[in-house]
Write a protein that holds these residues in place. Structure first.
Motif, PDB file in Angstrom:
ATOM      1  N   GLY A 134      -7.014  -0.295  -7.978  1.00  0.00           N
ATOM      2  CA  GLY A 134      -6.025  -0.040  -6.943  1.00  0.00           C
ATOM      3  C   GLY A 134      -6.396   1.052  -5.962  1.00  0.00           C
ATOM      4  O   GLY A 134      -5.757   1.192  -4.922  1.00  0.00           O
TER       5      GLY A 134
ATOM      6  N   LEU B  84      -8.127   2.623  -2.930  1.00  0.00           N
ATOM      7  CA  LEU B  84      -8.705   2.044  -1.717  1.00  0.00           C
ATOM      8  C   LEU B  84      -9.637   3.009  -0.990  1.00  0.00           C
ATOM      9  O   LEU B  84     -10.746   2.663  -0.643  1.00  0.00           O
ATOM     10  CB  LEU B  84      -7.584   1.604  -0.767  1.00  0.00           C
ATOM     11  CG  LEU B  84      -6.600   0.586  -1.335  1.00  0.00           C
ATOM     12  CD1 LEU B  84      -5.466   0.327  -0.346  1.00  0.00           C
ATOM     13  CD2 LEU B  84      -7.321  -0.696  -1.713  1.00  0.00           C
TER      14      LEU B  84
ATOM     15  N   MET C 285       0.845  -1.181   0.000  1.00  0.00           N
ATOM     16  CA  MET C 285       0.000   0.000   0.000  1.00  0.00           C
ATOM     17  C   MET C 285       0.888   1.241   0.000  1.00  0.00           C
ATOM     18  O   MET C 285       1.956   1.245   0.606  1.00  0.00           O
ATOM     19  CB  MET C 285      -0.904   0.014   1.229  1.00  0.00           C
ATOM     20  CG  MET C 285      -1.860   1.197   1.221  1.00  0.00           C
ATOM     21  SD  MET C 285      -2.971   1.274   2.641  1.00  0.00           S
ATOM     22  CE  MET C 285      -1.884   1.938   3.869  1.00  0.00           C
TER      23      MET C 285
ATOM     24  N   ALA D  81      -3.465   0.680  -3.545  1.00  0.00           N
ATOM     25  CA  ALA D  81      -2.911  -0.664  -3.387  1.00  0.00           C
ATOM     26  C   ALA D  81      -1.403  -0.663  -3.618  1.00  0.00           C
ATOM     27  O   ALA D  81      -0.657  -1.342  -2.913  1.00  0.00           O
ATOM     28  CB  ALA D  81      -3.594  -1.646  -4.331  1.00  0.00           C
ATOM     29  N   ASP D  82      -0.953   0.108  -4.608  1.00  0.00           N
ATOM     30  CA  ASP D  82       0.474   0.175  -4.923  1.00  0.00           C
ATOM     31  C   ASP D  82       0.745   1.416  -5.766  1.00  0.00           C
ATOM     32  O   ASP D  82      -0.184   2.050  -6.279  1.00  0.00           O
ATOM     33  CB  ASP D  82       0.935  -1.099  -5.647  1.00  0.00           C
ATOM     34  CG  ASP D  82       0.049  -1.431  -6.838  1.00  0.00           C
ATOM     35  OD1 ASP D  82      -0.106  -0.569  -7.738  1.00  0.00           O
ATOM     36  OD2 ASP D  82      -0.502  -2.548  -6.868  1.00  0.00           O
TER      37      ASP D  82
END
Length: 101
Positions: free
Chosen positions: A33, A35, A1, A56-57
């Motif tokens: 991705g 959140l 994250m 997420a990334d």
């Protein structure tokens, strides 16, 4: 994250900025991705806002801001505010004990 933090300083009306930001928020909601995010306003400096968004990334975040659909949102927000955007990696997170909530 990863966490994206963007500090905004308004140069235009707050209600218009918040409306445009809501539209931008809706765009990001549908990106892979994404959140969550929060837009907060400084309690003593009403022209200061901070967006705190979890992704997420880093790749998902970069893909979202590179998407052609994001450009109009970014341009509109730039007409009402300056910003200082940065991407961060979490180091420590803690929640209050259940008895403290």
């Amino acid at each position: 994250m990863v966490t994206f933090i963007n500090r905004f300083t308004l140069t235009g009306p707050p209600d218009e900025f918040e409306r445009l930001f809501e539209e931008t928020s809706a765009f990001f909601r549908d990106r892979p991705g994404f959140l969550r995010h929060r837009l907060v306003r400084h309690t003593e400096q009403p022209a200061a806002y901070v967006n705190i968004a979890d992704w997420a990334d880093a790749e998902s975040f970069r893909a979202a801001v590179a998407h052609p659909g994001f450009a109009p949102h970014a341009a509109a927000l730039r007409t009402l505010a300056t910003s200082e955007p940065h991407l961060y990696a979490p180091v420590l997170e803690r929640e209050a004990a259940a008895a403290d909530r």
